[in-house]
Scaffold this motif. Structure first.
Motif, PDB file in Angstrom:
ATOM      1  N   PHE A   1      -5.533   4.871   7.233  1.00 27.85           N
ATOM      2  CA  PHE A   1      -6.258   6.038   6.712  1.00 27.85           C
ATOM      3  C   PHE A   1      -7.765   5.820   6.847  1.00 27.85           C
ATOM      4  CE2 PHE A   1      -2.151   6.968   5.193  1.00 27.85           C
ATOM      5  CZ  PHE A   1      -2.126   8.269   4.703  1.00 27.85           C
ATOM      6  N   SER A   2      -8.239   4.642   6.461  1.00 27.32           N
ATOM      7  CA  SER A   2      -9.671   4.340   6.565  1.00 27.32           C
ATOM      8  C   SER A   2     -10.114   4.250   8.020  1.00 27.32           C
ATOM      9  CB  SER A   2      -9.991   3.032   5.848  1.00 27.32           C
ATOM     10  OG  SER A   2      -9.899   3.176   4.450  1.00 27.32           O
TER      11      SER A   2
ATOM     12  N   CYS B   1       0.842  -1.196   0.000  1.00 24.20           N
ATOM     13  CA  CYS B   1       0.000   0.000   0.000  1.00 24.20           C
ATOM     14  C   CYS B   1       0.881   1.251   0.000  1.00 24.20           C
ATOM     15  CB  CYS B   1      -0.900   0.004   1.230  1.00 24.20           C
ATOM     16  SG  CYS B   1      -1.847   1.532   1.447  1.00 24.20           S
ATOM     17  N   PRO B   2       0.701   2.176  -0.947  1.00 31.02           N
ATOM     18  CA  PRO B   2       1.538   3.376  -1.007  1.00 31.02           C
ATOM     19  C   PRO B   2       1.255   4.359   0.128  1.00 31.02           C
ATOM     20  CG  PRO B   2      -0.188   3.504  -2.649  1.00 31.02           C
ATOM     21  CD  PRO B   2      -0.270   2.130  -2.057  1.00 31.02           C
ATOM     22  N   LEU B   3       0.145   4.145   0.848  1.00 31.35           N
ATOM     23  CA  LEU B   3      -0.206   5.063   1.926  1.00 31.35           C
ATOM     24  C   LEU B   3       0.436   4.674   3.259  1.00 31.35           C
ATOM     25  CD1 LEU B   3      -4.014   5.575   1.137  1.00 31.35           C
ATOM     26  CD2 LEU B   3      -2.088   7.036   0.503  1.00 31.35           C
ATOM     27  N   CYS B   4       0.309   3.379   3.626  1.00 33.85           N
ATOM     28  CA  CYS B   4       0.845   2.948   4.926  1.00 33.85           C
ATOM     29  C   CYS B   4       2.051   2.028   4.798  1.00 33.85           C
ATOM     30  CB  CYS B   4      -0.244   2.265   5.740  1.00 33.85           C
ATOM     31  SG  CYS B   4      -0.834   0.717   5.005  1.00 33.85           S
ATOM     32  N   ASN B   5       2.233   1.416   3.621  1.00 32.76           N
ATOM     33  CA  ASN B   5       3.395   0.555   3.347  1.00 32.76           C
ATOM     34  C   ASN B   5       3.501  -0.615   4.325  1.00 32.76           C
ATOM     35  OD1 ASN B   5       5.615   0.029   1.649  1.00 32.76           O
ATOM     36  ND2 ASN B   5       7.028   0.811   3.199  1.00 32.76           N
ATOM     37  N   THR B   6       2.353  -1.153   4.738  1.00 36.20           N
ATOM     38  CA  THR B   6       2.371  -2.251   5.707  1.00 36.20           C
ATOM     39  C   THR B   6       1.886  -3.576   5.125  1.00 36.20           C
ATOM     40  OG1 THR B   6       0.154  -1.689   6.503  1.00 36.20           O
ATOM     41  CG2 THR B   6       2.046  -0.685   7.650  1.00 36.20           C
ATOM     42  N   GLU B   7       0.930  -3.521   4.190  1.00 37.47           N
ATOM     43  CA  GLU B   7       0.352  -4.734   3.625  1.00 37.47           C
ATOM     44  C   GLU B   7       0.220  -4.589   2.111  1.00 37.47           C
ATOM     45  OE1 GLU B   7      -3.420  -5.562   5.334  1.00 37.47           O
ATOM     46  OE2 GLU B   7      -2.714  -5.547   7.411  1.00 37.47           O
ATOM     47  N   GLN B   8      -0.121  -5.710   1.484  1.00 36.16           N
ATOM     48  CA  GLN B   8      -0.443  -5.660   0.064  1.00 36.16           C
ATOM     49  C   GLN B   8      -1.630  -4.740  -0.155  1.00 36.16           C
ATOM     50  OE1 GLN B   8      -1.225  -9.216  -2.108  1.00 36.16           O
ATOM     51  NE2 GLN B   8       0.881  -9.955  -2.035  1.00 36.16           N
ATOM     52  N   GLU B   9      -1.559  -3.959  -1.228  1.00 36.59           N
ATOM     53  CA  GLU B   9      -2.649  -3.040  -1.515  1.00 36.59           C
ATOM     54  C   GLU B   9      -3.764  -3.760  -2.279  1.00 36.59           C
ATOM     55  OE1 GLU B   9      -3.056   1.275  -3.632  1.00 36.59           O
ATOM     56  OE2 GLU B   9      -2.813  -0.506  -4.879  1.00 36.59           O
ATOM     57  N   SER B  10      -4.791  -4.129  -1.558  1.00 35.71           N
ATOM     58  CA  SER B  10      -6.006  -4.679  -2.137  1.00 35.71           C
ATOM     59  C   SER B  10      -7.145  -3.750  -1.746  1.00 35.71           C
ATOM     60  CB  SER B  10      -6.280  -6.089  -1.603  1.00 35.71           C
ATOM     61  OG  SER B  10      -6.507  -6.027  -0.198  1.00 35.71           O
ATOM     62  N   LEU B  11      -8.327  -3.960  -2.313  1.00 36.93           N
ATOM     63  CA  LEU B  11      -9.470  -3.136  -1.921  1.00 36.93           C
ATOM     64  C   LEU B  11      -9.792  -3.338  -0.446  1.00 36.93           C
ATOM     65  CD1 LEU B  11     -12.016  -3.296  -4.892  1.00 36.93           C
ATOM     66  CD2 LEU B  11     -10.380  -1.509  -4.311  1.00 36.93           C
ATOM     67  N   HIS B  12      -9.693  -4.583   0.026  1.00 38.30           N
ATOM     68  CA  HIS B  12      -9.968  -4.852   1.432  1.00 38.30           C
ATOM     69  C   HIS B  12      -8.993  -4.108   2.334  1.00 38.30           C
ATOM     70  CE1 HIS B  12     -12.683  -7.993   0.048  1.00 38.30           C
ATOM     71  NE2 HIS B  12     -13.091  -8.149   1.291  1.00 38.30           N
TER      72      HIS B  12
ATOM     73  N   GLU C   1       2.546  13.565  -0.701  1.00 37.36           N
ATOM     74  CA  GLU C   1       3.045  12.691   0.346  1.00 37.36           C
ATOM     75  C   GLU C   1       1.858  12.123   1.124  1.00 37.36           C
ATOM     76  OE1 GLU C   1       6.151  11.751   1.026  1.00 37.36           O
ATOM     77  OE2 GLU C   1       6.836  12.863  -0.749  1.00 37.36           O
ATOM     78  N   PRO C   2       1.966  10.883   1.630  1.00 38.59           N
ATOM     79  CA  PRO C   2       0.870  10.325   2.422  1.00 38.59           C
ATOM     80  C   PRO C   2       0.578  11.210   3.636  1.00 38.59           C
ATOM     81  CG  PRO C   2       2.499   8.638   1.887  1.00 38.59           C
ATOM     82  CD  PRO C   2       3.103   9.951   1.513  1.00 38.59           C
ATOM     83  N   SER C   3      -0.657  11.614   3.803  1.00 38.59           N
ATOM     84  CA  SER C   3      -1.026  12.497   4.906  1.00 38.59           C
ATOM     85  C   SER C   3      -2.430  12.160   5.370  1.00 38.59           C
ATOM     86  CB  SER C   3      -0.949  13.963   4.479  1.00 38.59           C
ATOM     87  OG  SER C   3      -1.501  14.806   5.475  1.00 38.59           O
ATOM     88  N   ILE C   4      -2.525  11.597   6.569  1.00 36.60           N
ATOM     89  CA  ILE C   4      -3.837  11.274   7.121  1.00 36.60           C
ATOM     90  C   ILE C   4      -4.649  12.542   7.328  1.00 36.60           C
ATOM     91  CG2 ILE C   4      -5.035  10.357   9.138  1.00 36.60           C
ATOM     92  CD1 ILE C   4      -2.874   8.284   9.422  1.00 36.60           C
ATOM     93  N   GLN C   5      -3.988  13.598   7.816  1.00 39.85           N
ATOM     94  CA  GLN C   5      -4.688  14.849   8.070  1.00 39.85           C
ATOM     95  C   GLN C   5      -5.259  15.432   6.780  1.00 39.85           C
ATOM     96  OE1 GLN C   5      -5.462  16.224  11.058  1.00 39.85           O
ATOM     97  NE2 GLN C   5      -6.733  17.563   9.786  1.00 39.85           N
ATOM     98  N   SER C   6      -4.463  15.394   5.720  1.00 38.54           N
ATOM     99  CA  SER C   6      -4.924  15.905   4.435  1.00 38.54           C
ATOM    100  C   SER C   6      -6.110  15.097   3.926  1.00 38.54           C
ATOM    101  CB  SER C   6      -3.784  15.857   3.414  1.00 38.54           C
ATOM    102  OG  SER C   6      -4.225  16.252   2.138  1.00 38.54           O
ATOM    103  N   TYR C   7      -6.033  13.782   4.101  1.00 35.37           N
ATOM    104  CA  TYR C   7      -7.123  12.916   3.646  1.00 35.37           C
ATOM    105  C   TYR C   7      -8.397  13.175   4.443  1.00 35.37           C
ATOM    106  CZ  TYR C   7      -9.962   8.678   3.493  1.00 35.37           C
ATOM    107  OH  TYR C   7     -11.009   7.802   3.410  1.00 35.37           O
ATOM    108  N   VAL C   8      -8.297  13.217   5.754  1.00 32.73           N
ATOM    109  CA  VAL C   8      -9.469  13.453   6.604  1.00 32.73           C
ATOM    110  C   VAL C   8     -10.095  14.807   6.281  1.00 32.73           C
ATOM    111  CG1 VAL C   8     -10.247  13.826   8.968  1.00 32.73           C
ATOM    112  CG2 VAL C   8      -8.664  11.956   8.461  1.00 32.73           C
ATOM    113  N   THR C   9      -9.264  15.817   6.058  1.00 34.40           N
ATOM    114  CA  THR C   9      -9.763  17.154   5.721  1.00 34.40           C
ATOM    115  C   THR C   9     -10.509  17.140   4.393  1.00 34.40           C
ATOM    116  OG1 THR C   9      -7.947  18.214   6.919  1.00 34.40           O
ATOM    117  CG2 THR C   9      -9.110  19.553   5.294  1.00 34.40           C
ATOM    118  N   SER C  10      -9.964  16.436   3.406  1.00 37.73           N
ATOM    119  CA  SER C  10     -10.610  16.385   2.083  1.00 37.73           C
ATOM    120  C   SER C  10     -11.951  15.663   2.157  1.00 37.73           C
ATOM    121  CB  SER C  10      -9.692  15.703   1.061  1.00 37.73           C
ATOM    122  OG  SER C  10      -9.562  14.317   1.322  1.00 37.73           O
ATOM    123  N   VAL C  11     -12.033  14.593   2.952  1.00 37.07           N
ATOM    124  CA  VAL C  11     -13.295  13.873   3.126  1.00 37.07           C
ATOM    125  C   VAL C  11     -14.328  14.780   3.788  1.00 37.07           C
ATOM    126  CG1 VAL C  11     -14.457  11.972   4.323  1.00 37.07           C
ATOM    127  CG2 VAL C  11     -12.252  11.583   3.206  1.00 37.07           C
TER     128      VAL C  11
END
Length: 344
Positions: A115-116, A96-107, A185-195
């Motif tokens: 982020f979710s 995952c390009p956001l958290c870089n912890t697991e394979q990036e799947s929809l799940h 750059e990955p940003s949780i704050q930016s994502y939450v603000t945009s949502v």
């Protein structure tokens, strides 16, 4: 190409001899015809018959968001995990390009990614989104379609919940794309603000008295028809989808087609052409062409905007067919205010 003949005002574009196999009465639906196309071409689109697709198209959200949900359930979004089934990618390239912890799947993106988890914890409905990670994606789709039944969401909050759920996924996919293409750059704050910003805009738009279902949440002129279009790119080819909405929100026709694999811009333009040709065949007079592809929308109204040479024949064909309509508008579904007509 399939046209769904059970819809009012539609007729078959090609001879179809498997209607009785789709239902006992020989009646087609968007779901059954799409499933038949998938089987006909023997590709890996997974159609789940437990989902009430009719309710999906009736959602009071932007059409672009409906299309997103339509893509998510059968796993049509090009995640790294999905791409790795076609290309031999190194393990690190599948993360995952956001958290870089697991394979990036929809799940992972929509249920397990931090982020979710954060955006849902801070929402009006602080559910543990990761609890759905072990369920098929269509379970989450059904929850969005019927949140009162599945999550006890109050009746008066159903539309708000549905908008938030799909907007959260839409903004996450957008943020993911920007990060993956080195535009942010990955940003949780930016994502939450945009949502939060997008959700607030949608709620305000739907609160207006003159709102009716449509791409930019405004009432359409009586007698007009809204043409929406999209494309899903798979390893077997590109799946085009086009829907024509009447001014009262009813579907006039819905078409899908599987063509050779093309890039997203050419696919969007081809889907738009498919819708416009059918509208011309039905002799519709007033149409609104809407979609989230700025390249296609701008190219239709301004030939100098065509940025890809292989788009020119399709765009020119679109403009030729548009000459048969009395009233034409083009609208981008990513914006709330556009209402600019183009003259031929």
């Amino acid at each position: 190409m399939l046209l769904f003949p059970n819809l009012p005002g539609s007729s078959s574009m090609v001879p179809i001899d498997f209607g009785k196999k789709l239902s006992q009465r020989g009646v087609f639906s968007v779901k059954s015809a799409y499933a038949a196309l998938a089987n006909e071409n023997d590709h890996a689109v997974n159609i789940n018959h437990a989902i009430n697709w009719k309710n999906l198209w009736k959602l009071k959200v932007q059409d672009r968001l409906k299309m997103l949900l339509w893509k998510i359930s059968p796993n049509l979004l090009p995640t790294k995990a999905l791409i790795s089934t076609v290309l031999n990618l190194e393990p690190d390239l599948i993360k995952c390009p956001l958290c870089n912890t697991e394979q990036e799947s929809l799940h992972h993106l929509f249920f397990n990614c931090i982020f979710s988890k954060v955006v849902w914890r801070q929402s009006k409905w602080p559910i543990d989104i990761s609890s759905f990670a072990t369920q098929p994606m269509d379970v989450w789709t059904n929850i969005i379609l019927s949140p009162s039944k599945n999550l006890n969401v109050p009746e008066e909050e159903i539309q708000e919940f549905q908008n938030f759920a799909i907007i959260a996924m839409d903004n996450l996919w957008l943020h993911r794309n920007k990060v993956d293409h080195k535009q942010a750059e990955p940003s949780i704050q930016s994502y939450v603000t945009s949502v939060s910003r997008s959700y607030t805009q949608h709620c305000k738009a739907w609160a207006a008295k003159n709102i009716q279902m449509g791409i930019n949440e405004v009432r359409y002129p009586v007698g007009s028809h809204l043409l929406t279009f999209d494309v899903a790119i798979r390893k077997e080819g590109s799946i085009l989808a086009s829907i024509c909405w009447k001014d009262n929100g009813e579907v006039l026709f819905a078409i899908i087609d599987l063509i050779n694999k093309v890039n997203s811009n050419l696919g969007e333009a081809s889907a738009a052409l498919m819708a416009i040709k059918e509208a011309a065949r039905l002799k519709l007079e007033n149409i609104i062409v809407g979609g989230d592809s700025d390249v296609t929308i701008q190219a239709i109204s301004n030939t100098s905007y065509i940025q890809e040479l292989n788009l020119s024949p399709v765009i020119n064909d679109i403009r030729h067919h548009l000459n048969s309509f009395k009233l034409m508008e083009r609208q981008s579904s990513r914006k709330f205010s556009p209402n600019s007509r183009f003259k031929m």
